[in-house]
Scaffold this motif. Structure first.
Motif, PDB file in Angstrom:
ATOM      1  N   GLN A   1     -43.912 -16.269  53.495  1.00  0.00           N
ATOM      2  CA  GLN A   1     -45.283 -16.077  52.972  1.00  0.00           C
ATOM      3  C   GLN A   1     -45.810 -14.678  53.315  1.00  0.00           C
ATOM      4  O   GLN A   1     -46.404 -14.003  52.488  1.00  0.00           O
ATOM      5  N   TYR A   2     -45.548 -14.257  54.554  1.00  0.00           N
ATOM      6  CA  TYR A   2     -45.979 -12.905  54.941  1.00  0.00           C
ATOM      7  C   TYR A   2     -45.306 -11.881  54.030  1.00  0.00           C
ATOM      8  O   TYR A   2     -45.931 -10.908  53.600  1.00  0.00           O
ATOM      9  N   GLY A   3     -44.021 -12.092  53.753  1.00  0.00           N
ATOM     10  CA  GLY A   3     -43.267 -11.162  52.909  1.00  0.00           C
ATOM     11  C   GLY A   3     -43.896 -11.043  51.533  1.00  0.00           C
ATOM     12  O   GLY A   3     -44.047  -9.935  50.998  1.00  0.00           O
ATOM     13  N   GLU A   4     -44.275 -12.172  50.957  1.00  0.00           N
ATOM     14  CA  GLU A   4     -44.896 -12.134  49.621  1.00  0.00           C
ATOM     15  C   GLU A   4     -46.196 -11.347  49.663  1.00  0.00           C
ATOM     16  O   GLU A   4     -46.496 -10.552  48.783  1.00  0.00           O
ATOM     17  N   ARG A   5     -46.938 -11.580  50.719  1.00  0.00           N
ATOM     18  CA  ARG A   5     -48.237 -10.915  50.846  1.00  0.00           C
ATOM     19  C   ARG A   5     -48.083  -9.396  51.095  1.00  0.00           C
ATOM     20  O   ARG A   5     -48.838  -8.581  50.579  1.00  0.00           O
ATOM     21  N   LEU A   6     -47.075  -9.046  51.880  1.00  0.00           N
ATOM     22  CA  LEU A   6     -46.953  -7.625  52.258  1.00  0.00           C
ATOM     23  C   LEU A   6     -46.081  -6.808  51.297  1.00  0.00           C
ATOM     24  O   LEU A   6     -46.102  -5.569  51.350  1.00  0.00           O
ATOM     25  N   ALA A   7     -45.349  -7.477  50.419  1.00  0.00           N
ATOM     26  CA  ALA A   7     -44.406  -6.768  49.533  1.00  0.00           C
ATOM     27  C   ALA A   7     -45.001  -5.532  48.844  1.00  0.00           C
ATOM     28  O   ALA A   7     -44.347  -4.471  48.821  1.00  0.00           O
ATOM     29  N   PRO A   8     -46.224  -5.602  48.306  1.00  0.00           N
ATOM     30  CA  PRO A   8     -46.740  -4.411  47.611  1.00  0.00           C
ATOM     31  C   PRO A   8     -46.904  -3.177  48.508  1.00  0.00           C
ATOM     32  O   PRO A   8     -47.019  -2.060  48.012  1.00  0.00           O
ATOM     33  N   TYR A   9     -46.924  -3.403  49.810  1.00  0.00           N
ATOM     34  CA  TYR A   9     -47.168  -2.280  50.730  1.00  0.00           C
ATOM     35  C   TYR A   9     -45.871  -1.653  51.256  1.00  0.00           C
ATOM     36  O   TYR A   9     -45.895  -0.594  51.858  1.00  0.00           O
ATOM     37  N   ILE A  10     -44.750  -2.351  51.096  1.00  0.00           N
ATOM     38  CA  ILE A  10     -43.512  -1.930  51.768  1.00  0.00           C
ATOM     39  C   ILE A  10     -42.804  -0.828  50.979  1.00  0.00           C
ATOM     40  O   ILE A  10     -42.596  -0.947  49.783  1.00  0.00           O
ATOM     41  N   ARG A  11     -42.434   0.245  51.686  1.00  0.00           N
ATOM     42  CA  ARG A  11     -41.849   1.417  51.024  1.00  0.00           C
ATOM     43  C   ARG A  11     -40.832   2.125  51.926  1.00  0.00           C
ATOM     44  O   ARG A  11     -40.809   1.908  53.126  1.00  0.00           O
ATOM     45  N   GLU A  12     -40.077   3.038  51.309  1.00  0.00           N
ATOM     46  CA  GLU A  12     -39.296   4.016  52.060  1.00  0.00           C
ATOM     47  C   GLU A  12     -40.299   5.147  52.311  1.00  0.00           C
ATOM     48  O   GLU A  12     -40.510   6.003  51.452  1.00  0.00           O
ATOM     49  N   THR A  13     -40.958   5.137  53.447  1.00  0.00           N
ATOM     50  CA  THR A  13     -42.133   6.004  53.620  1.00  0.00           C
ATOM     51  C   THR A  13     -41.802   7.465  53.936  1.00  0.00           C
ATOM     52  O   THR A  13     -42.672   8.328  53.799  1.00  0.00           O
TER      53      THR A  13
END
Ligand code: IMP
Length: 427
Positions: free
Chosen positions: A191-203
């Motif tokens: 659930q956390y993954g679904e919620r945070l997916a839009p924020y995750i990047r190769e920064t």
């Protein structure tokens, strides 16, 4: 435009949040690079008062991209809670990005942090019990789960199954507590993954692009130099590197990329948790500072230990970070004191030393040697020009500059953005 690192120069809680909030006005990117939600950055701005634990303080400016770098350990529940709270109060978080390489704090990390502290008895480190140490230990032991793993449920399940089996042996056989459930943690972290997916990047690419565009990047330090895993009062330290050097590793930037390193010093010293603090005041002056400055932990609410400015520790901090300038915060807290003391050396076993010992048993034997200066005993929170400070306050700041060999750029005389004296330009 340069990259500027804003670094805690003492034991944390120096007021980095305010300094970053101030500098971020001109920045394009702000990156958190170490620690986790053990940090607590208080920011007072036109949106109100905020206590941020994970999200960089640049989030309040619409032009600023905020990155939680690979060097941070992330409790997803805390991060999601922080995003929700900011959104509810009208702060946009669509410019927040999280490195896919950052490690996750898992429920067993939090549990083990508490169990390990309890098993240390009288030698407890006084951790924040947020699971920080166990999460960094797993990172080093190659037993960590990273933010990027949340994006692939099969990878997450396989990794979690393998690691949890091992953790449950420790929990049940060493600490005698109940094992944790794979299904529960897995479904929660999906659930956390679904919620945070839009924020995750190769920064690191985002950082590189900002540098190519010549935009100002701020590396936002957490904790303080004297809590550094290598250079702090080991073992009474945190588990990552709050130093400027840690900024390179924790953000994904080469050392040549940093052009300014601003050390943030409180005008006195505080420490929360166990471990030596040579200038600690266990008397009414210490209590007076604590109450006047409300020196209670942002994350744990614990009373902070208060003491005089330690110039020996400050010089050490300047040396190992390579500070190009300093911010002196909370100078106004000292308004009421008739005399001020600065520790200029230590007495160790009958000899005078001027360095910060690497070993806590030695540091515990060090007695501070003080120099006394007169206080100013008038309010200074309304002052905006250095030359308008009482002469005694100018003398105090000048002496800190001299003792630390670090020019002062900024002086903070209150929590609000405007309560700041720009003594010397940073750039
Ligand atoms: P941990 O980082 O929770 O493992 O705690 C280790 C030590 O660092 C303890 O003494 C904590 O009180 C201290 N510490 C961790 N984070 C902060 C902070 O943000 N400010 C001040 N002290 C901190």
């Amino acid at each position: 435009m340069p990259v500027i690192a804003v670094i805690g120069a003492q034991w944390g809680d120096e007021g980095k949040g305010k300094v970053v909030d101030l500098l971020a006005e001109k920045a394009r990117v702000v990156v958190r690079f170490s620690g986790g939600d053990n940090a607590g950055h208080t920011v007072v701005n036109p949106y109100g008062e905020f206590r941020l634990h994970l999200i960089p303080c640049g989030i309040f400016y619409p032009q600023v991209v905020c990155i939680i770098g690979n060097g941070v350990v992330i409790n997803p529940e805390v991060l999601i809670g922080e995003v929700d709270q900011l959104n509810q109060r009208g702060v946009d978080t669509t410019r927040l990005f999280i490195s896919d390489r950052a490690h996750l704090i898992m429920p067993y990390h939090i549990l083990l942090d508490g169990l390990e502290e309890e098993s240390r008895g009288g030698k407890a480190l006084g951790t924040t019990r947020k699971g920080i140490g166990p999460a960094f230990a797993d990172k080093t032991a190659r037993l960590g789960i990273r933010v990027g793993d949340l994006l692939d449920k099969e990878v997450l399940l396989e990794r979690l199954r393998f690691i949890l089996e091992y953790k449950n042996v420790i929990l049940t056989k060493i600490y005698g507590v109940s094992p944790l459930s794979l299904d529960e943690i897995y479904s929660q972290y999906c659930q956390y993954g679904e919620r945070l997916a839009p924020y995750i990047r190769e920064t690191t690419i985002m950082l590189e692009e900002a540098l190519h565009r010549n935009e100002l990047v701020i590396l936002e330090g957490a904790q303080g130099t004297l809590l550094d895993l290598d250079f702090g009062t080991y073992p009474y330290t945190t588990s990552s590197s709050p130093l400027a050097g840690g900024g390179c590793l924790g953000a994904g930037l080469g050392p040549t990329g940093i052009s300014r390193i601003l050390g943030v010093f409180k005008a006195y010293c505080t420490r929360v948790g166990s471990g030596p603090m040579p200038t600690e005041l266990k008397d009414e002056t210490g209590d007076l500072i604590r109450e006047r400055a409300h020196e209670y932990g942002t994350t744990t609410g614990r009373p902070r230990r208060c003491g005089w400015f330690d110039a020996v520790a400050a010089r050490f901090s300047t040396r190992i970070n390579g500070f190009t300038g300093a911010a002196i915060t909370r100078l106004d807290v000292l308004d009421i004191l008739p005399r001020l003391k600065i520790c200029v050396g230590y007495k160790l076993d009958g000899k005078t030393i001027d360095y910060f010992p690497g070993n806590v048993a030695t540091l515990e034997r060090c007695q501070p040697i003080y120099e006394e200066l007169p206080g100013w005993q008038v309010p200074i929170s309304h002052i905006r020009q250095y030359g308008e400070l009482p002469i005694e306050a100018q003398q105090y700041v000048a002496r800190l500059e001299e003792l630390t060999s670090c020019p002062v750029n900024i002086i903070s005389v209150g929590a609000e953005r405007g309560q700041t004296i720009h003594k010397m330009p940073i750039f």
